[in-house]
Design an enzyme around this catalytic site. Structure first.
Site, PDB file in Angstrom:
ATOM      1  N   GLY A  10      74.119  22.932 -35.757  1.00 25.40           N
ATOM      2  CA  GLY A  10      74.854  23.316 -34.554  1.00 25.40           C
ATOM      3  C   GLY A  10      76.026  22.404 -34.268  1.00 25.40           C
ATOM      4  CG  ASN A  11      75.614  18.241 -33.473  1.00 25.39           C
ATOM      5  OD1 ASN A  11      75.937  18.420 -32.310  1.00 25.39           O
ATOM      6  ND2 ASN A  11      74.486  17.645 -33.811  1.00 25.39           N
ATOM      7  CE  LYS A 126      66.798  19.826 -32.188  1.00 25.76           C
ATOM      8  NZ  LYS A 126      66.983  19.438 -33.590  1.00 25.76           N
ATOM      9  CE  LYS A 272      70.827  18.071 -40.915  1.00 27.10           C
ATOM     10  NZ  LYS A 272      70.504  17.786 -39.508  1.00 27.10           N
TER      11      LYS A 272
END
Length: 307
Positions: A10-11, A126, A272
């Site tokens: 998203g970044n 988060k 990740k």
């Protein structure tokens, strides 16, 4: 034909709708490059900055006019899925048309089930929304009751619970559409979190990590590869230090050892690597790579393969 799930951060999609609309044009080139190689493609994406922006906008508007509601977080997630999906759909479809490739692309507003007893609800971790200075973060925490934490040396961000995904509600729809040769955008932002309450799906305020949701989806649709795209060319140990070492591959046991050593930052690379391990443990291949070199990653010339 091989089936691949690509997880976009998203970044990496920009901080405003206008910025995102331009960035996804470059993303579309990489995605269509994958299509041209003969892969079936499913795309997942993050939404941290975007969902935070939507949530903050409604909160600020409510302060000015209390007739404007404070939007619940699941609805903010649904909004982010839709507008990010629209930008990706539009850009990828234009790139397909440019190359005379006749394929359809569709975004699915996706619900993802989590366990109501997940320990994550007791310890929100988060990051969402923009970065703040410590002074700004302290003010927001006092005024809005936000839980704010420092994020990997990059600044301060709001954090909420990030439970583990246990079921992709719309997975059968994804399977049907991909079998019909469509490109699918799904589990945006990790999916809209829901719990099973008395045999009914009930929304819950949380953010599911998009990499974990992508790995779960990839297993559910029997993908051959999970490709997690980020802003660095390879996973590294001793990141940012004079003895930094980039890794072209890691066996699962090696990756787990590095996690025990604390090599990967919780707010960035750690989820990740964990998601890549989850997928690879099922005799699959995971790759973490740079968005700008997806073909090199798939050909084994760049990125980090986890197996």
């Amino acid at each position: 034909m091989k089936r691949i799930v690509v997880a976009l951060g998203g970044n990496a999609l920009g901080n405003t709708p206008e910025e995102q609309e331009e960035i996804v044009k470059k993303t579309a080139i990489s995605m269509v490059d994958i299509i041209e190689q003969g892969y079936e493609l499913v795309i997942a994406h993050g939404n941290g900055p975007q969902v935070g922006m939507i949530n903050n906008a409604f909160e600020e508007a409510h302060k000015i006019n209390n007739n404007i509601p404070i939007m619940p977080f699941p609805e903010c997630g649904a909004m982010s899925q839709s507008y990010i999906g629209f930008h990706l759909q539009n850009a990828i479809k234009n790139e397909l048309n440019k190359r005379n490739i006749n394929k359809n692309i569709v975004t699915i507003v996706t619900q993802v089930e989590v366990d109501k007893n997940d320990n994550a609800f007791l310890n929100p971790t988060k990051p969402i929304g923009p970065f703040y200075t410590e002074l700004e973060a302290t003010k927001l925490s006092k005024e809005n009751g936000f839980i704010i934490k420092e994020d990997s040396g990059r600044g301060w961000r709001r954090v909420i619970a990030s439970p583990t995904p246990i079921n992709i509600i719309e997975k059968d729809v994804v399977k049907e559409l991909i079998e019909l040769n469509n490109i699918i955008i799904t589990v945006g932002g990790g999916g809209i979190p829901v719990i099973n309450f008395e045999n009914k799906l009930k929304k819950v305020s949380a953010v599911i990590d998009k990499d974990f949701a992508s790995a779960k989806l990839a297993l559910d649709i029997d993908a051959d590869c999970l490709l997690i795209l980020t802003a660095v060319p390879q996973v590294a140990i001793n990141f940012g230090k004079s003895n930094q070492k980039n890794l072209s591959s890691m066996m699962i046991s090696q990756a787990e050892k590095y996690i025990e050593e604390g090599q990967f930052a919780p707010g960035s690379m750690l989820p990740k690597v964990k998601a890549a391990i989850n997928f690879a443990k099922n005799n699959k291949i995971s790759i973490i790579a740079d968005l700008n070199n997806v073909l090199g990653a798939l050909n084994g010339d760049s990125g980090t393969k986890i197996y």
